[in-house]
Motif scaffolding. Structure first.
Motif, PDB file in Angstrom:
ATOM      1  N   LEU A   1      36.900  32.231  49.176  1.00 36.69           N
ATOM      2  CA  LEU A   1      37.242  31.746  47.846  1.00 36.69           C
ATOM      3  C   LEU A   1      37.650  32.920  46.961  1.00 36.69           C
ATOM      4  O   LEU A   1      36.878  33.856  46.759  1.00 36.69           O
ATOM      5  CB  LEU A   1      36.042  31.018  47.235  1.00 36.69           C
ATOM      6  N   VAL A   2      38.865  32.867  46.436  1.00 30.68           N
ATOM      7  CA  VAL A   2      39.354  33.922  45.542  1.00 30.68           C
ATOM      8  C   VAL A   2      40.070  33.281  44.354  1.00 30.68           C
ATOM      9  O   VAL A   2      40.631  32.191  44.463  1.00 30.68           O
ATOM     10  CB  VAL A   2      40.311  34.895  46.262  1.00 30.68           C
ATOM     11  N   PHE A   3      40.043  33.977  43.225  1.00 30.41           N
ATOM     12  CA  PHE A   3      40.806  33.569  42.051  1.00 30.41           C
ATOM     13  C   PHE A   3      42.142  34.312  42.053  1.00 30.41           C
ATOM     14  O   PHE A   3      42.215  35.479  42.452  1.00 30.41           O
ATOM     15  CB  PHE A   3      40.054  33.901  40.764  1.00 30.41           C
ATOM     16  N   ASP A   4      43.192  33.637  41.580  1.00 28.19           N
ATOM     17  CA  ASP A   4      44.498  34.275  41.434  1.00 28.19           C
ATOM     18  C   ASP A   4      44.553  35.000  40.090  1.00 28.19           C
ATOM     19  O   ASP A   4      43.666  34.858  39.248  1.00 28.19           O
ATOM     20  CB  ASP A   4      45.613  33.226  41.513  1.00 28.19           C
ATOM     21  N   GLU A   5      45.638  35.745  39.877  1.00 27.94           N
ATOM     22  CA  GLU A   5      45.798  36.462  38.614  1.00 27.94           C
ATOM     23  C   GLU A   5      45.826  35.522  37.421  1.00 27.94           C
ATOM     24  O   GLU A   5      45.345  35.851  36.339  1.00 27.94           O
ATOM     25  CB  GLU A   5      47.082  37.294  38.640  1.00 27.94           C
ATOM     26  N   ASP A   6      46.400  34.321  37.623  1.00 32.30           N
ATOM     27  CA  ASP A   6      46.527  33.382  36.500  1.00 32.30           C
ATOM     28  C   ASP A   6      45.439  32.309  36.485  1.00 32.30           C
ATOM     29  O   ASP A   6      45.500  31.367  35.697  1.00 32.30           O
ATOM     30  CB  ASP A   6      47.905  32.721  36.520  1.00 32.30           C
ATOM     31  N   THR A   7      44.431  32.447  37.349  1.00 31.47           N
ATOM     32  CA  THR A   7      43.353  31.461  37.390  1.00 31.47           C
ATOM     33  C   THR A   7      42.460  31.579  36.159  1.00 31.47           C
ATOM     34  O   THR A   7      42.057  32.674  35.783  1.00 31.47           O
ATOM     35  CB  THR A   7      42.500  31.630  38.661  1.00 31.47           C
TER      36      THR A   7
END
Length: 800
Positions: A610-616
């Motif tokens: 599970l990772v967040f994107d730059e725009d998350t």
């Protein structure tokens, strides 16, 4: 005052377009008119200068009328060039002005080295030659990372040309690949050499110019670097500082019998004071740059394509690549510069040493590959071939595999169910059966250019550069049609003329057998592809009658006309067939094609971290989210855009009621774009359960979250199908859905759980899950996909 000027400018555009269309629609071609447009009127040089010289100085063309596009700010400079080269009788016309519009609509022969205005439409009988302006070392077209989305205008100018010029097979292969010309380009390829390079075979002309400039006793060098950065992101101040630092040091080293001529990109050149240098000077004004190169004993460049041209001279080339690593990171190249024979230097001291050293390398292999077709009198031979019809060159063509060409409008490729549905379909199709091309509007990807990378490598793509310009009558008709939702024979006539021209401008030169409006939204695009010169299909992903009532994002007249007249109208579920039929009233063109489901990709994504994107954006940290997902608490999840029809209000009301009885529970809401995000968050903050409601906005891979939840909830008021239902089921997560058109048929067929479309129904679904009454459906998606693909293939059999 500014507003008045803006309005006048807009009125002028509409007037010019009205003027242009009037001449465009007249069946008249002026057989002795020639339009030359170099860099949109901003230049007269390079290949087009040599062609212009041939047309003016050769008596065979004295009866032809030559028009030269001229930018207002460059008029004095271009007039000086005309005078310098004795180019009398040429008519200067303002770039994109009224006279330009008339000539562009009526001239038989048109020459460009870049592109014509966005509004230009090739008229039957016109002959277009695109010389381009250099052999590519740097990546072009589709190969330029984060810029491929914006290549549409250049691409269409290549595709509509009758002749494309390439000085080598190396360049031909790159340009054909970079702009997806195979199977689409219907013109001819002339491997003719570049007209501008013929000067390097005329040493006497160089000696005469050197004498005219009073430089016979001087040793002449030239410096022509490329420009740094990418379009519209020029850091001229930084580049100026670097260049001036080099010039100061080099100027001190040079002697009085040496001159170092410099030609920089205008962004840099205009900021440098050459009067402070003794031996470093700008290229003499009034001369085409290659004239100056032809008097030089040595040329210094870096990553510029000028090296391929200057190699024809046989003189020494030095590559001054002081920023090689940085530049290569920003802009890739097609071939390693280490394969070139030229010396590479990084410091001014090394550059000076090479300037003083004789040529000590063998460039015959380089010239054989990159200067393959360059020769004397290329301009003369080209003009005789193209204008006089003397077939001097062998006319080549692109590769054609004989398959049908299919154009698919994808929409903006946003993180949405529509994009997922399209990618799932493409993942299951036999892409070797037909040639598939994706199209989209370039402006819709300007903020997220990386979306282009989602398009499978086996497909081509043709971005649409911008909306087309309208005449005054067309503007009035379009506004009446869309704003007032009214039509008439006059309105339809204007609409048909406008959208036919719009389509022809972008795709009329391409042999598409089918055009598919896959997203099914956007009234402009619905009307654009209505006028396609091919079999037309439009997909329907939702109950459009409900869309109009709830979101007001559809245009009734456009849908009614499209659903009645398109060759195929394709609802993605049987549930939305009735509303589609009600709008179009034509059962003969309706075919159902269920959305495919890339279940293998979903399983792969579910295994990822599970990772967040730059725009998350997330209402909790990644660590806190993982803690919730790893806990034994009950976790409900909803995934869908923040839009009224998604039923978030019902979902929040139901969860608030459930939470009051089960405080060890969480609701996770994931969405991308949508108009009611802020409203939904604000409503949540009034609830007792607010700390247990997690919002996640914009995440590329939500599958690791979905996989670790207990129940997926589709709370929509209406829906097409909702592919996330299938994604949840693939990951073994039970689902409940409101009993609405769209998901109803799928869940009934596969034993899913349907609840009434209200808060009580969703709350009852929570309780049913607690009681063990809601299980995963475990659908056989391989069999499901095979059926969907066959439905899609059937669209091409026995067209309506």
């Amino acid at each position: 005052m500014k507003l008045a000027k803006k309005l006048l400018a807009r009125c002028r555009v509409f007037m010019i377009m009205t003027w242009y269309v009037w001449f465009l629609n007249r069946p008249v071609i002026k057989k002795r008119w020639i339009l030359i447009d170099s860099k949109n009127g901003k230049d007269l040089g390079s290949n087009l200068l040599r062609i212009t010289e041939e047309l003016v100085h050769n008596p065979e063309y004295q009866k032809y009328r030559i028009y030269l596009s001229c930018n207002k700010e460059k008029k004095a400079e271009i007039r000086q060039m005309l005078k310098q080269y004795d180019l009398d009788g040429i008519q200067l016309i303002k770039e994109s002005g009224a006279r330009y519009a008339r000539v562009a609509a009526m001239a038989k022969y048109l020459f460009t080295d870049t592109s014509f205005p966005l509004w230009f439409v090739k008229k039957e009988g016109q002959i277009i030659t695109n010389t381009w302006h250099g052999t590519p070392l740097k990546m072009m077209g589709k190969d330029v990372e984060n810029r491929a989305y914006d290549m549409g205008n250049v691409q269409k100018n290549h595709l509509m040309a009758d002749y494309l010029l390439y000085p080598s097979d190396y360049m031909k292969d790159i340009m054909v690949s970079a702009y997806f010309l195979d199977n689409l380009y219907q013109g001819k390829i002339l491997c003719s050499g570049y007209p501008r390079n013929s000067i390097f075979f005329d040493k006497e002309r160089g000696r005469e110019l050197k004498k005219r400039l009073g430089l016979c006793d001087k040793r002449i060098y030239s410096y022509m670097p490329t420009w740094r950065g990418v379009l519209k992101q020029i850091d001229s101040e930084k580049n100026t500082d670097q260049v001036e630092y080099f010039f100061v040091k080099l100027d001190e080293m040079l002697t009085d019998d040496e001159i170092f001529f410099v030609r920089l990109h205008p962004f840099i050149n205009n900021t440098i004071d050459y009067s402070s240098y003794k031996h470093i000077k700008p290229f003499p004004k009034g001369y085409e740059p290659y004239e100056i190169l032809n008097i030089c004993e040595c040329m210094v460049t870096d990553y510029s394509s000028v090296m391929f041209d200057y190699a024809n001279s046989g003189n020494k080339i030095i590559l001054f690549v002081y920023d090689r690593e940085v530049y290569m990171d920003e802009r890739g190249v097609y071939v390693s510069m280490d394969t070139f024979p030229f010396p590479q230097v990084r410091r001014v001291e090394e550059l000076f040493q090479e300037l003083r050293s004789p040529k000590a390398y063998d460039d015959r292999e380089f010239r054989s590959r990159y200067c393959q077709y360059d020769e004397k009198d290329t301009a003369g031979k080209l003009c005789r071939h193209i204008i006089l019809g003397e077939k001097i060159y062998e006319e080549g063509t692109v590769r054609n595999n004989g398959r049908e060409n299919i154009l698919i409008y994808s929409g903006s490729l946003a993180k949405s169910g529509l994009t997922t549905a399209l990618l799932n379909l493409l993942a299951n199709l036999d892409l070797e059966k037909r040639n598939y091309y994706i199209t989209f509007r370039s402006p819709s990807l300007s903020r997220t250019p990386g979306r282009v990378s989602m398009i499978p490598a086996e497909l081509g793509f043709l971005p649409m550069a911008s909306a087309h310009q309208k005449t005054i009558g067309e503007l009035l008709a379009v506004r009446w049609y869309y704003k007032k939702n009214k039509s008439s024979s006059w309105v339809k006539k204007k609409l048909d003329r406008y959208y036919s021209r719009y389509y022809k401008s972008h795709f009329g030169h391409c042999p598409f057998q089918y055009v598919i409006h896959y997203s099914g939204y956007e009234k402009e695009m619905i009307n654009l592809f209505y006028h396609a010169e091919a079999k037309r299909m439009i997909f329907v992903h939702n109950d459009m009658i409900s869309e109009m009532k709830t979101r007001h994002n559809q245009h009734a007249l456009s849908l009614q006309r499209a659903y009645h007249d398109y060759d195929r109208v394709v609802p993605v579920t049987s549930d939305i067939y009735p509303s589609t039929l009600k709008l179009g009233g034509n059962p003969d063109n309706l075919r159902i094609v269920n959305n495919c489901h890339d279940y293998q990709l979903v399983l792969e994504k579910g295994k990822k971290e599970l990772v967040f994107d730059e725009d998350t954006e997330c209402s909790v940290s990644l660590e806190e989210l993982n803690q919730v997902l790893n806990s034994k608490a009950r976790k409900f999840i909803n995934i869908g855009r923040f839009s009224p029809e998604k039923g978030h209000r019902l979902l929040l009301t139901a969860f608030e009621r459930y939470y009051c009885e089960h405080q060890d529970s969480y609701l996770i809401i994931i969405g991308g774009h949508g108009a009611i995000y802020e409203e939904t968050v604000s409503r949540t903050n009034t609830l007792k359960s607010k700390k247990n409601i997690i919002f996640i906005k914009s995440i590329a891979n939500p599958m690791p979250i979905l996989k670790r939840c207990d129940l997926f909830v589709l709370s929509s008021l209406y829906e097409g199908l909702g592919l996330v239902l299938l994604e949840a089921d693939t990951l073994g997560v039970p689902v409940i859905s409101t009993d609405i058109v769209g998901p109803r048929g799928f869940l009934k067929e596969h034993g899913g759980c349907l609840v009434s479309p209200d808060a009580d129904g969703i709350y009852g679904g929570f309780l049913a899950f607690d009681e063990g009454k809601v299980k995963a459906m475990n659908v056989d998606y391989e069999k499901y996909n095979q059926h969907s693909v066959q439905q899609f293939e059937d669209l091409f059999e026995g067209e309506a």
